[in-house]
Design a protein around this motif. Sequence first.
Motif, short mmCIF file in Angstrom:
data_model
loop_
_atom_site.label_atom_id
_atom_site.label_comp_id
_atom_site.label_asym_id
_atom_site.label_seq_id
_atom_site.Cartn_x
_atom_site.Cartn_y
_atom_site.Cartn_z
N LEU A 38 0.97 -1.25 -0.02
CA LEU A 38 0.02 -0.20 -0.03
C LEU A 38 0.87 1.23 -0.08
O LEU A 38 0.56 2.00 -0.73
N LEU A 39 2.07 1.21 0.78
CA LEU A 39 2.99 2.52 0.92
C LEU A 39 3.49 2.69 -0.34
O LEU A 39 3.61 3.89 -0.95
N ASP A 40 4.14 1.53 -0.88
CA ASP A 40 4.66 1.69 -2.17
C ASP A 40 3.89 2.03 -3.06
O ASP A 40 4.29 3.09 -3.88
N GLU A 41 2.92 1.81 -3.41
CA GLU A 41 1.95 2.14 -4.56
C GLU A 41 1.50 3.43 -4.29
O GLU A 41 1.37 4.20 -5.35
N TYR A 42 1.37 3.90 -3.08
CA TYR A 42 0.86 5.53 -2.81
C TYR A 42 1.87 6.38 -3.04
O TYR A 42 1.70 7.65 -3.43
N TYR A 43 2.91 6.25 -1.97
CA TYR A 43 3.96 7.18 -1.96
C TYR A 43 4.98 7.08 -2.93
O TYR A 43 5.99 7.97 -3.12
N GLY A 44 5.22 5.84 -3.60
CA GLY A 44 6.21 5.53 -4.74
C GLY A 44 7.62 5.41 -4.02
O GLY A 44 8.10 4.28 -4.05
N ASP A 45 8.37 6.37 -3.29
CA ASP A 45 9.62 6.33 -3.00
C ASP A 45 9.57 5.32 -1.54
O ASP A 45 8.52 5.16 -0.83
N LYS A 46 10.72 4.98 -1.16
CA LYS A 46 11.05 4.20 0.01
C LYS A 46 10.79 5.17 1.43
O LYS A 46 11.15 6.10 1.32
N ILE A 47 10.12 4.39 1.98
CA ILE A 47 9.80 4.99 3.44
C ILE A 47 10.56 4.54 4.43
O ILE A 47 10.72 3.18 4.56
N LYS A 48 11.22 5.35 5.44
CA LYS A 48 11.87 4.76 6.54
C LYS A 48 10.87 3.86 7.29
O LYS A 48 9.75 4.26 7.66
N ASP A 49 11.44 2.88 7.95
CA ASP A 49 10.67 1.94 8.92
C ASP A 49 9.82 2.66 9.82
O ASP A 49 8.79 2.38 10.06
N GLU A 50 10.71 3.50 10.40
CA GLU A 50 9.82 4.21 11.65
C GLU A 50 8.95 5.27 11.32
O GLU A 50 8.36 5.68 11.95
N GLU A 51 9.00 5.69 10.15
CA GLU A 51 7.98 6.50 9.75
C GLU A 51 6.46 5.50 8.76
O GLU A 51 5.49 6.47 8.48
N LYS A 52 6.66 4.43 8.93
CA LYS A 52 5.64 3.49 8.04
C LYS A 52 4.17 3.77 8.65
O LYS A 52 3.46 4.06 7.94
N PHE A 53 4.17 3.86 10.01
CA PHE A 53 2.89 3.65 10.52
C PHE A 53 2.20 4.85 10.44
O PHE A 53 1.02 4.93 10.04
N GLN A 54 3.14 5.96 10.64
CA GLN A 54 2.25 7.35 10.48
C GLN A 54 2.03 7.60 9.20
O GLN A 54 0.57 8.14 8.86
N LYS A 55 2.72 7.07 8.14
CA LYS A 55 2.22 7.51 6.57
C LYS A 55 1.08 6.59 6.39
O LYS A 55 0.49 6.91 5.37
N TYR A 56 1.14 5.34 6.91
CA TYR A 56 -0.25 4.39 6.60
C TYR A 56 -1.39 5.25 7.26
O TYR A 56 -2.25 5.15 6.53
N ILE A 57 -1.28 5.87 8.40
CA ILE A 57 -2.50 6.23 8.99
C ILE A 57 -2.99 7.55 8.46
O ILE A 57 -4.14 7.69 7.97
#
Length: 379
Positions: free
Chosen positions: A259-278
């Motif tokens: 979901l994160l890859d499809e939406y944001y495209g670029d690589k997201i740091k592990d510790e930011e994943k949950f916030q970006k997901y919300i």
Amino acid sequence: MKTNHQSMREKNTQMLINLLKENGPMSKAALSRKTNLAASSVTRLTQELFDDSILSLVDKEKTESAGRKGDLIYLNVKKSVSLIISFNVDKIIFDVSYLDGSFREIKIVDYEKTEGFEKVISNVLDDIFSSNKIGIILLLEPSNLSLRSDLSLDIMLSLVRKIFFDKFKKEIKIKILDQGILALIAEMNLSKDLSVDNNIGYVLINEKVNTGLFLNGQVIKKNGYGYSFGHTTIDIKSKKLCECGNRGCWELYAGVNWLLDEYYGDKIKDEEKFQKYIKLLNRANQESKANELLRKYAYNIAVGIINMVNSLGLDAVVVGGYIYNVQPWVINEIEQIVLSRSIKDNIRIRSSKISPAKICRYGASFHAIDLFFDDYLKK
Ligand SMILES: [Zn+2]
């Protein structure tokens, strides 16, 4: 006949413990009635449990009716059972668990403090062991591989063993547990609606996908590191490489990383994943791109669940982990797709009732109680 006598005592004690676990506080009279054990046997067996601090008296039963009520007996909720160590993306959490399944967070250690890290851990364990009588340590298998490479589970394991041995001159029981199974155990203990089902699937959806199974009334245990339905192939032509070495695995499409890859495209740091997901979930209310993506994601999740349901004949499937935070329509969508393709009727799909931050820790806590009583009753 000593062995028979012992096993009878073991069986009766087990029966009393199970009753208390299921019903909560009870009087001796009620225990005797429910078990058909003589009042004198109940008194003798519960006295042994009191002596070992496994039981305690609950405040006098509050009642409006006249007459004296017997004291209520319950598991000693202050008795510590295990130390649970969870490895998160950026921190390690230390919990002490208790006999009623609750746990208390004792300490959080950030990976950031790399200087003297082992010393820090050593001090934490020292503190915990000196104020709690603990015979079981449970390590939660990390759900992703982005841990500091120099602090592997193996190092942690030997460190814990050494500190414990130095202090008490004896070995401690340490187990590494699979998260899918723990989530299943937590859900079954904390939400009663599942008690009617004999075949339950649990799908823990975080960055990856872990699964747990309860089949024919038994939790299916795996050896060591768990294998999971997350690695069933759902796209046979896929070039997407999974960490298991295969291509097209379910977790590559149903894990939140998709979901994160499809939406944001670029690589997201592990510790930011949950916030970006919300953030993405919130946007799905007004923004069509996020909304459509979430619909596709529901489909990806459903495809794997259909495989589980149709191969195992499940009665219910619970989805938990990050998916806990989605709006109900996403779960409904998953359910509709599964029902439209499932061989069996009346399958229930529902979201977990326990937050992703706590579910595996609860699972470990309940699992520790079983380990504790296994040992205790054999004594
Ligand atoms: Zn795989």
